[in-house]
Design an enzyme around this catalytic site. Sequence first.
Site, PDB file in Angstrom:
ATOM      1  CB  THR A 111     -74.200   7.422  88.397  1.00 29.17           C
ATOM      2  OG1 THR A 111     -75.238   6.440  88.424  1.00 29.17           O
ATOM      3  CG2 THR A 111     -72.886   6.765  88.002  1.00 29.17           C
ATOM      4  CG  ASP A 112     -77.401  12.147  89.496  1.00 30.01           C
ATOM      5  OD1 ASP A 112     -76.809  12.164  90.603  1.00 30.01           O
ATOM      6  OD2 ASP A 112     -77.439  13.095  88.710  1.00 30.01           O
ATOM      7  CB  CYS A 113     -79.256   6.204  87.109  1.00 29.25           C
ATOM      8  SG  CYS A 113     -77.737   6.344  86.154  1.00 29.25           S
ATOM      9  CE1 TYR A 114     -77.741   0.580  87.688  1.00 28.83           C
ATOM     10  CE2 TYR A 114     -76.963   2.196  86.077  1.00 28.83           C
ATOM     11  CZ  TYR A 114     -77.661   1.036  86.368  1.00 28.83           C
ATOM     12  OH  TYR A 114     -78.262   0.323  85.369  1.00 28.83           O
TER      13      TYR A 114
END
Lengths: 127, 504
Positions: free
Chosen positions: B135-138
Amino acid sequence: MKVELRFDTRIVNEPAITSVALEKGVLLNILRAQVDEHGGRVLLEIPDDRVDEVVEAFERRGVKAYRRTLVEINDRCISCGHCITLCPVEALYRDELELTVRVDADKCIQCGRCVDACPMRAIILLI
Amino acid sequence: MTRNKHGRIRTIEEINEKIKQGSVVAVTAEEMRMIVEEKGPEKAAEEVDVVTTGTFGAMCSSGAFLNFGHSDPPIKMDKITLNGVEAYHGNAAVDCYIGATRMDPKRPFEYGGGHVIEDLVSGKTIHVEAEAYGTDCYPRRHVETDITIEDLNQAILCNPRNAYQRYNAATNSRDEVIYTYMGKLLPDFGNASFSGSGILNPLCNDPDYETIGVGTRIFLGGGIGYVVGEGTQHDPKNRLGTLMVKGDLKKMSPRYLKGASFTGYGTSLYVGIGIPIPILNVGLAEKTGLKDEDIKTDLLDYGVPRRIRPIVKGTNYAELKSGKLEVDRREIPVQPLSSLKLAREIAETLKEWILSGKFYISEPVEKLPLDTEFKPMKVTGEPEAHMIMEPAVTCSVEESLREAAERIVQEEVNHILVTDEGGRLKGIVTSFDITKAVAEGFRRLDEVMTTKVVTVKPGELLESCIQKMEEHNISALPVVDDEGRVMGIVTSEGIAKTLGRRRF
């Protein structure tokens, strides 16, 4: 005493056990026997006072004889006792004072019934 | 001396004060039984402050929450395995739950979640593999690493159902060996197994849950744990209470947490639990003085794979612990799958902890429920008899054997139903009955037909049809309405077809 005999493929056809029994005039009890592509393997019970001479007679015929402990309980054992109910020769028993499960290795015939029943996989057949 | 049995004779604060001063009197449940027998419950209550209990057995509803900390770049784990055993990941990025019965597909029935927990507690290295979708954050999609319990932020044993109050014993009526969660059961009632420590069992010593409740401090896996509340399937009315427990895995010991392998069933975790029972009143002294013969249970036939297994006989923990059980007028060997040796050791250890001031008794913040029920699973979408039946081939009772035989051949069936003029079932004739009739020279239908016919109603479930066929050793069941009129027939071939179409 229990002795394991190993026959290699060259002598697997020979009636070695009968011939030793006749030569020595001794009663030999076959507890387990199997023949496969590696030869033959027999678990034999020999009267305690005749073991040395019977083993010598087998070795003379090219049969290897091993006198050794057949079974061991390792330190994973939790002494539940489930194995006791499966043993046909009462080799497994409980020390009632300590509640510890023990094995009388001399009684074991290596049938293997207990091995896959032990939840801790603590019973080791020594082959 | 007379005193109300439930009148309080000491408080938990008073007991803890005595623990602090080193003057507390703690005994194990086995010792308490003898004290109560010898001196009576009133005297025992006066002398003893705490009774310790213990149990060590396979508790499948066990597992641990683990937190790995974040990698760089970070990953939101989607699929995760520990030594090849899949852990449940339905929480935040790096939390997971490793359950005791999940197996390593490469080592089925030998190595599973229970073994991972034991290996963690033993300080062994665990191989962790995780996949993610990124994901963008992970952003990270894969991580592979070797860790020990020291590397984890938290490792919390959290078991939804432990410490059954008592449990049934198991044997096997079949003519073959069966492998169950109650162990390896030999054919023809060749052996029996049971689980539980009897008089040492925690809940048996506090059967009305007066002292064990939410927040009770306990011995768990060799460390300190707490009762979270009642366990799943908690069934207090039938004296089959259970506990949900938690504790810090990092402080536990592999002596009291052991992975287990049940051939043909799966893996599990043996958990050691010990609970102190403060003797707050005479009633509790009486209860903790219980005998193994007072703890009743049933020997069940695990050869019948049903939810409700047939009872072979009623028994009790004294008989079960004796090593021999009488079944069918012969003695069969019986032994536990749980460990009485370790149960006793746990009760002794907890006693030592209390005597040496290492363990204090806690007051529960909430009692365990006394009214919950253990219901069977509601299963929807199961086929009913009318959905799997076929049209029945019938004949009237006046017809000859020959006519019936011809119809069996013509219609290619194995069963013919005999009906009266109103279509009501009078009997059944099978192709085997016809063969027998020819061999033995019968001519009339009523000489060979079976009149006591096992039938089903159109709304009966497939499972019930199978059970009836099994029980009576038959291959077809006429479906009849409330007036006994034939609606169709359920055959074993028809059932096989229905099951064949099912998606498993």
